[in-house]
Design an enzyme around this catalytic site. Structure first.
Site, PDB file in Angstrom:
ATOM      1  N   ARG A 121      -6.135   0.412  -1.932  1.00  0.00           N
ATOM      2  CA  ARG A 121      -7.138  -0.493  -1.387  1.00  0.00           C
ATOM      3  C   ARG A 121      -8.031   0.295  -0.418  1.00  0.00           C
ATOM      4  O   ARG A 121      -7.569   1.238   0.234  1.00  0.00           O
ATOM      5  CB  ARG A 121      -6.479  -1.654  -0.638  1.00  0.00           C
ATOM      6  CG  ARG A 121      -5.899  -2.750  -1.533  1.00  0.00           C
ATOM      7  CD  ARG A 121      -6.978  -3.534  -2.272  1.00  0.00           C
ATOM      8  NE  ARG A 121      -6.490  -4.661  -3.022  1.00  0.00           N
ATOM      9  CZ  ARG A 121      -6.259  -4.682  -4.342  1.00  0.00           C
ATOM     10  NH1 ARG A 121      -6.439  -3.599  -5.074  1.00  0.00           N
ATOM     11  NH2 ARG A 121      -5.850  -5.797  -4.932  1.00  0.00           N
TER      12      ARG A 121
ATOM     13  N   HIS B  76     -13.304   0.140  -9.115  1.00  0.00           N
ATOM     14  CA  HIS B  76     -12.094  -0.700  -9.146  1.00  0.00           C
ATOM     15  C   HIS B  76     -11.667  -0.987 -10.596  1.00  0.00           C
ATOM     16  O   HIS B  76     -11.551  -2.137 -11.003  1.00  0.00           O
ATOM     17  CB  HIS B  76     -12.309  -2.017  -8.367  1.00  0.00           C
ATOM     18  CG  HIS B  76     -11.007  -2.656  -7.948  1.00  0.00           C
ATOM     19  ND1 HIS B  76     -10.839  -3.328  -6.762  1.00  0.00           N
ATOM     20  CD2 HIS B  76      -9.808  -2.713  -8.574  1.00  0.00           C
ATOM     21  CE1 HIS B  76      -9.594  -3.787  -6.681  1.00  0.00           C
ATOM     22  NE2 HIS B  76      -8.944  -3.409  -7.779  1.00  0.00           N
TER      23      HIS B  76
HETATM   24  P1  NDP Z   1       4.534  -2.642  -4.454  1.00  0.00           P
HETATM   25  O1  NDP Z   1       4.644  -3.742  -3.470  1.00  0.00           O
HETATM   26  O2  NDP Z   1       5.484  -2.606  -5.609  1.00  0.00           O
HETATM   27  O3  NDP Z   1       4.659  -1.237  -3.720  1.00  0.00           O
HETATM   28  C1  NDP Z   1       4.064  -0.990  -2.501  1.00  0.00           C
HETATM   29  C2  NDP Z   1       4.622   0.320  -1.964  1.00  0.00           C
HETATM   30  O4  NDP Z   1       3.971   0.591  -0.714  1.00  0.00           O
HETATM   31  C3  NDP Z   1       6.122   0.237  -1.660  1.00  0.00           C
HETATM   32  O5  NDP Z   1       6.745   1.458  -1.971  1.00  0.00           O
HETATM   33  C4  NDP Z   1       6.148   0.008  -0.159  1.00  0.00           C
HETATM   34  O6  NDP Z   1       7.307   0.478   0.493  1.00  0.00           O
HETATM   35  C5  NDP Z   1       4.953   0.846   0.264  1.00  0.00           C
HETATM   36  N1  NDP Z   1       4.502   0.439   1.591  1.00  0.00           N
HETATM   37  C6  NDP Z   1       4.024  -0.769   1.982  1.00  0.00           C
HETATM   38  N2  NDP Z   1       3.745  -0.753   3.293  1.00  0.00           N
HETATM   39  C7  NDP Z   1       4.063   0.489   3.733  1.00  0.00           C
HETATM   40  C8  NDP Z   1       4.035   1.112   4.991  1.00  0.00           C
HETATM   41  N3  NDP Z   1       3.608   0.467   6.096  1.00  0.00           N
HETATM   42  N4  NDP Z   1       4.444   2.391   5.091  1.00  0.00           N
HETATM   43  C9  NDP Z   1       4.898   3.041   3.995  1.00  0.00           C
HETATM   44  N5  NDP Z   1       4.956   2.506   2.765  1.00  0.00           N
HETATM   45  C10 NDP Z   1       4.545   1.240   2.646  1.00  0.00           C
HETATM   46  O7  NDP Z   1       3.028  -2.652  -4.977  1.00  0.00           O
HETATM   47  P2  NDP Z   1       2.438  -2.084  -6.342  1.00  0.00           P
HETATM   48  O8  NDP Z   1       2.977  -0.733  -6.557  1.00  0.00           O
HETATM   49  O9  NDP Z   1       2.616  -3.075  -7.415  1.00  0.00           O
HETATM   50  O10 NDP Z   1       0.888  -2.060  -5.987  1.00  0.00           O
HETATM   51  C11 NDP Z   1       0.397  -1.287  -4.913  1.00  0.00           C
HETATM   52  C12 NDP Z   1      -1.048  -1.628  -4.643  1.00  0.00           C
HETATM   53  O11 NDP Z   1      -1.896  -1.102  -5.661  1.00  0.00           O
HETATM   54  C13 NDP Z   1      -1.390  -3.119  -4.639  1.00  0.00           C
HETATM   55  O12 NDP Z   1      -1.015  -3.732  -3.437  1.00  0.00           O
HETATM   56  C14 NDP Z   1      -2.894  -3.101  -4.824  1.00  0.00           C
HETATM   57  O13 NDP Z   1      -3.512  -3.002  -3.558  1.00  0.00           O
HETATM   58  C15 NDP Z   1      -3.136  -1.795  -5.580  1.00  0.00           C
HETATM   59  N6  NDP Z   1      -3.633  -2.038  -6.948  1.00  0.00           N
HETATM   60  C16 NDP Z   1      -4.833  -1.495  -7.307  1.00  0.00           C
HETATM   61  C17 NDP Z   1      -5.324  -1.656  -8.585  1.00  0.00           C
HETATM   62  C18 NDP Z   1      -6.591  -1.002  -8.988  1.00  0.00           C
HETATM   63  O14 NDP Z   1      -7.100  -1.275 -10.090  1.00  0.00           O
HETATM   64  N7  NDP Z   1      -7.167  -0.135  -8.174  1.00  0.00           N
HETATM   65  C19 NDP Z   1      -4.589  -2.427  -9.590  1.00  0.00           C
HETATM   66  C20 NDP Z   1      -3.344  -2.955  -9.098  1.00  0.00           C
HETATM   67  C21 NDP Z   1      -2.890  -2.755  -7.837  1.00  0.00           C
HETATM   68  P3  NDP Z   1       8.750  -0.149   0.150  1.00  0.00           P
HETATM   69  O15 NDP Z   1       9.077   0.361  -1.231  1.00  0.00           O
HETATM   70  O16 NDP Z   1       9.636   0.423   1.176  1.00  0.00           O
HETATM   71  O17 NDP Z   1       8.595  -1.637   0.207  1.00  0.00           O
HETATM   72  C1  OXD Z   2      -4.798  -5.978  -8.404  1.00  0.00           C
HETATM   73  C2  OXD Z   2      -6.011  -5.205  -8.723  1.00  0.00           C
HETATM   74  O1  OXD Z   2      -4.449  -6.105  -7.238  1.00  0.00           O
HETATM   75  O2  OXD Z   2      -6.467  -5.246  -9.873  1.00  0.00           O
HETATM   76  O3  OXD Z   2      -4.163  -6.489  -9.347  1.00  0.00           O
HETATM   77  O4  OXD Z   2      -6.533  -4.510  -7.833  1.00  0.00           O
END
Ligand code: NDP
Ligand code: OXD
Length: 309
Positions: A224, A272
């Site tokens: 993001r 995006h």
């Molecule tokens: P998840 O919730 O499965 O994973 C998030 C990861 O981030 C976890 O490993 C979590 O740690 C870690 N995390 C969260 N907060 C912190 C912190 N403060 N410090 C360190 N690590 C942290 O999410 P997804 O993998 O499914 O998706 C991640 C992001 O990708 C989404 O939130 C979205 O913003 C983005 N996205 C973008 C897309 C695009 O097209 N550009 C499409 C889809 C998603 P822990 O494992 O310990 O909980």
């Molecule tokens: C999502 C994205 O959050 O597409 O699913 O960014």
């Protein structure tokens, strides 16, 4: 018979109606699925945060909100939402992210740009290193980050992951928490950031943390926009500390035409498009959560509203 409200932009209905009906039939769930149902009769809400539905108060019987997006930053703060919120973990979305991340990592790893555009026909006899000689760091080792890490590992890269809580992923050096961040960044010849946008991750890449990366490192942000302090990144690019950045997400989207990222020679902007929820597999995920709700089983991929993801 249960009532499922589809609350997303109308064009999404065209994409999702048939796959959702198929998934409901396959699961043997009898449901009335529609874009318009009296709020007090709705049992489940299939939801996109950019839909018109922002006040959940009238949905008195609803049991869960099932988000079509992986990112939930636009809904976690909604005080009218009191029922469970599940985010999207979709094999199709994950595959898309793995392919996008792998492509952009390979671009940097192989130094592709130098050879794709070489108008002066400069002969460069240097061969790229092997993947096993390159360290890629994945900040965010969740559904998407773990799958990316595993693909990069399979290609031979040395992979380090970083998360909030401790993790174990075979073959990946797993670091966590504030203490792990400096170590992770110090290794990051290429950093990828599939992190959610939460209060704890805002500006996680700032002047101080960017300086922890090795000189000449590459940055790929499919997470993001607010993860990055834009001005600090531009300063690090101008100085050559960060060699190049590929950015898919931004604080303001679409990225305003006058934003310096568009014109910066060391920035690639993608609009995006890193990954998208795929209707067939995402519908199966949503229906599995409805099945669970009806069976009294715990929902999958529940959002922790306090953590914001
Ligand atoms: P998840 O919730 O499965 O994973 C998030 C990861 O981030 C976890 O490993 C979590 O740690 C870690 N995390 C969260 N907060 C912190 C912190 N403060 N410090 C360190 N690590 C942290 O999410 P997804 O993998 O499914 O998706 C991640 C992001 O990708 C989404 O939130 C979205 O913003 C983005 N996205 C973008 C897309 C695009 O097209 N550009 C499409 C889809 C998603 P822990 O494992 O310990 O909980
Ligand atoms: C999502 C994205 O959050 O597409 O699913 O960014």
């Amino acid at each position: 018979m249960i009532n499922i409200l589809f609350a997303a932009r109308p064009e999404r209905w065209t994409t999702y109606e048939a796959p959702l009906r198929t998934a409901l039939d396959t699961a043997g769930i009898e449901a009335h699925l529609a874009q318009d149902i009296a709020p007090e009769e709705v049992d489940y809400i299939v939801y996109a945060p950019n839909s018109d539905l922002q006040d959940f108060t009238p949905y008195t019987r609803a049991r869960a909100v099932l988000n079509l997006w992986a990112g939930v930053e636009k809904i976690t703060g909604n005080q009218t939402l009191k029922i469970p919120l599940a985010r999207m973990v979709d094999p199709g979305l994950t595959t898309g992210m793995v392919e996008w991340v792998t492509g952009h990592v390979m671009r940097y790893h192989l130094g592709m740009d130098a050879h794709i555009v070489n108008p002066s026909h400069v002969w460069r006899p240097s061969t790229p290193p092997l993947a096993r000689e390159r360290e890629v760091v994945i900040l965010g080792l969740g559904a998407l980050g773990t799958a990316c890490a595993q693909m990069l590992l399979a290609l031979g890269f040395r992979v380090t992951g970083w998360s909030r809580s401790p993790k174990a992923v075979d073959g990946v050096t797993c670091l966590y928490g504030e203490a792990g961040l400096a170590e992770a960044l110090a290794r990051a010849e290429i950093a990828v950031t599939p992190l959610p946008d939460t209060p704890a991750t805002t500006n996680i890449l700032n002047a101080k943390t960017l300086a922890m990366m090795p000189r000449g490192a590459f940055l790929i942000n499919p997470g993001r926009g607010p993860l990055i302090d834009d001005a600090a990144l531009i300063a690090a690019l101008d100085d050559g500390h960060i060699a190049h950045a590929t950015l898919d997400v931004f604080r303001v989207e679409p990225l305003p035409q006058d934003h310096p990222f568009w014109a910066h020679p060391q920035v690639t902007v993608t609009p995006h498009i890193a990954a998208e929820t795929r209707a067939i597999t995402a519908s199966e995920t949503i229906v599995e959560n409805i099945r669970r709700g009806e069976a009294g089983e715990p929902y999958i991929s529940l959002v922790d509203r306090a953590l914001g993801y």
